[in-house]
Design an enzyme around this catalytic site. Structure first.
Site, PDB file in Angstrom:
ATOM      1  N   HIS A   1      -6.670  -3.057   6.026  1.00 18.11           N
ATOM      2  CA  HIS A   1      -5.862  -1.943   6.534  1.00 18.11           C
ATOM      3  C   HIS A   1      -6.467  -0.625   6.057  1.00 18.11           C
ATOM      4  O   HIS A   1      -5.769   0.364   5.912  1.00 18.11           O
ATOM      5  CB  HIS A   1      -4.425  -2.115   6.036  1.00 18.11           C
ATOM      6  CG  HIS A   1      -3.459  -1.136   6.623  1.00 18.11           C
ATOM      7  ND1 HIS A   1      -3.297  -0.957   7.978  1.00 18.11           N
ATOM      8  CD2 HIS A   1      -2.585  -0.253   6.047  1.00 18.11           C
ATOM      9  CE1 HIS A   1      -2.369  -0.023   8.199  1.00 18.11           C
ATOM     10  NE2 HIS A   1      -1.932   0.414   7.040  1.00 18.11           N
TER      11      HIS A   1
ATOM     12  N   ASP B   1       5.689   4.783   4.886  1.00 21.12           N
ATOM     13  CA  ASP B   1       6.715   3.872   5.423  1.00 21.12           C
ATOM     14  C   ASP B   1       6.860   2.603   4.594  1.00 21.12           C
ATOM     15  O   ASP B   1       7.693   1.747   4.907  1.00 21.12           O
ATOM     16  CB  ASP B   1       6.427   3.531   6.905  1.00 21.12           C
ATOM     17  CG  ASP B   1       5.067   2.881   7.134  1.00 21.12           C
ATOM     18  OD1 ASP B   1       4.067   3.351   6.544  1.00 21.12           O
ATOM     19  OD2 ASP B   1       4.991   1.901   7.904  1.00 21.12           O
TER      20      ASP B   1
ATOM     21  N   ASP C   1       0.636  -4.398   6.212  1.00 28.67           N
ATOM     22  CA  ASP C   1      -0.091  -3.851   7.364  1.00 28.67           C
ATOM     23  C   ASP C   1      -1.526  -4.349   7.317  1.00 28.67           C
ATOM     24  O   ASP C   1      -2.205  -4.192   6.299  1.00 28.67           O
ATOM     25  CB  ASP C   1      -0.117  -2.318   7.294  1.00 28.67           C
ATOM     26  CG  ASP C   1       1.241  -1.694   7.523  1.00 28.67           C
ATOM     27  OD1 ASP C   1       2.217  -2.443   7.676  1.00 28.67           O
ATOM     28  OD2 ASP C   1       1.323  -0.456   7.531  1.00 28.67           O
TER      29      ASP C   1
ATOM     30  N   HIS D   1       0.866  -1.180   0.000  1.00 32.36           N
ATOM     31  CA  HIS D   1       0.000   0.000   0.000  1.00 32.36           C
ATOM     32  C   HIS D   1       0.894   1.219   0.000  1.00 32.36           C
ATOM     33  O   HIS D   1       2.124   1.095   0.124  1.00 32.36           O
ATOM     34  CB  HIS D   1      -0.971  -0.014   1.190  1.00 32.36           C
ATOM     35  CG  HIS D   1      -0.340   0.026   2.548  1.00 32.36           C
ATOM     36  ND1 HIS D   1       0.602  -0.892   2.975  1.00 32.36           N
ATOM     37  CD2 HIS D   1      -0.508   0.875   3.601  1.00 32.36           C
ATOM     38  CE1 HIS D   1       0.968  -0.615   4.213  1.00 32.36           C
ATOM     39  NE2 HIS D   1       0.305   0.466   4.611  1.00 32.36           N
TER      40      HIS D   1
HETATM   41 ZN   LIG Z   1       3.208   0.631   7.900  1.00 30.31          ZN
HETATM   42 ZN   LIG Z   2      -0.019   1.278   6.614  1.00 27.85          ZN
END
Ligand SMILES: [Zn+2]
Ligand SMILES: [Zn+2]
Length: 311
Positions: A137, A64, A207, A60
């Site tokens: 997520h 980060d 995530d 995604h």
């Molecule tokens: Zn992350």
């Molecule tokens: Zn994330």
């Protein structure tokens, strides 16, 4: 060879000891990255993965997980790279990925493609598939599974010769499952080839909250790499931010019956001492480990007892 190197195991922001998300997978000379957080290129140098990366799979477009693309592509350009590179990202995120590619005045001098993936989309390679699967997520985050096709059973050349098969192309045809005719007799593969050996399966959740889709695709996986951002005392925060606790990851791994579980995306609070996460995960799944930057896991071929050729 199927080797996983954890390049970044921190959640959301780097700490002194952990960089943001990236996992390198080396398979038979091919290098793939799953996520590419800021500074991933330096982690590749530190941990010796080499730079011969052909594909970058982004789960995604939270910063980060993809900001490392900008610097990595510049470094590849300085290395006179000529081969194309393919980036993959969930539906609706290509424009953001292109922003990262084009940021700055330099142009990338080799071919870059960005493909958007829908959940359940399969990227077929010669002897394995990369399968994108939906996770929880928010938005359109994906997890990825690397699923090897079954390997051909072992071929017994002595047996083939004893049956009068001349060495050469007929050996190959038998090995691939074709019956062949020799002096008017049919020789069938089961006379000279063992049963197929199962391929390996590696699953990276990215995530996510615990998801049924992850359990389904991780059934019997050799390795599951799962979000374990928080411990149980922050279960509510995990729920609100679309992440998992270590215990949830452990329970999911047990439900899926995986062989190994590696926890990643570790909150800064546990960066220096991830033992609470490990303890909680192990209550559900013995042998769970919290990954660290530079940790390597080799995934062996499953024992080939059923791959033995007939004697
Ligand atoms: Zn992350
Ligand atoms: Zn994330």
């Amino acid at each position: 060879m199927l080797r996983v190197t954890f390049l970044g195991t921190a959640a959301s922001r780097p700490t002194v000891g952990r960089n943001v998300s990236s996992v390198a997978v080396q398979r038979e000379g091919e290098l793939m990255l799953f996520d590419c957080g800021e500074g991933t290129q330096r982690q590749m140098m530190r941990f010796g993965t080499g730079f011969n990366v052909g594909d970058i799979f982004l789960t995604h477009v939270h910063a980060d997980h993809f900001l490392g693309v900008t610097g990595l592509l510049r470094t590849l350009a300085l290395q006179d790279r000529a081969e194309p590179i393919r980036l993959w990202a969930p539906e609706g995120s290509a424009a953001i990925v292109w922003d990262a590619i084009n940021l700055g005045r330099e142009r990338v001098p080799f071919q870059v493609t960005v493909a958007e993936l829908e959940p359940e989309q399969v990227i077929a390679r010669t002897d394995f598939d990369i399968v994108a699967f939906p996770v929880r997520h928010g938005g359109r985050a994906l997890g990825y599974a690397l699923i090897e096709r079954p390997r051909l059973g072992r071929f017994n050349p002595e047996r083939a010769r004893a049956l009068g098969v001349p060495e050469g192309p007929l050996f190959g045809r038998l090995h691939k499952g074709e019956a062949v005719e020799v002096d008017g007799r049919m020789i069938t593969p089961d006379q000279v080839v063992g049963t197929p050996r199962p391929g390996r399966r590696l699953v990276y959740s990215g995530d996510t909250r615990p998801a049924r889709s992850t359990v389904a695709i991780a059934k019997g996986a050799d390795l599951l790499i799962h979000d374990a951002t928080f411990a149980e005392d922050e279960a509510e925060r995990a729920r609100l931010t679309g992440h998992s606790t270590a215990r949830e990851a452990g329970e999911l791994a047990r439900a899926a019956g995986v062989t190994r579980l590696a926890l990643t995306h570790v909150s800064a609070r546990y960066a220096d001492d991830p033992r609470p996460l490990e303890r909680e995960a192990r209550a559900a799944f013995r042998g769970a480990v919290v990954a660290w930057d530079g940790m390597e896991i080799e995934i062996p071929l499953q024992p080939g007892e059923d791959g033995e050729p007939p004697a």
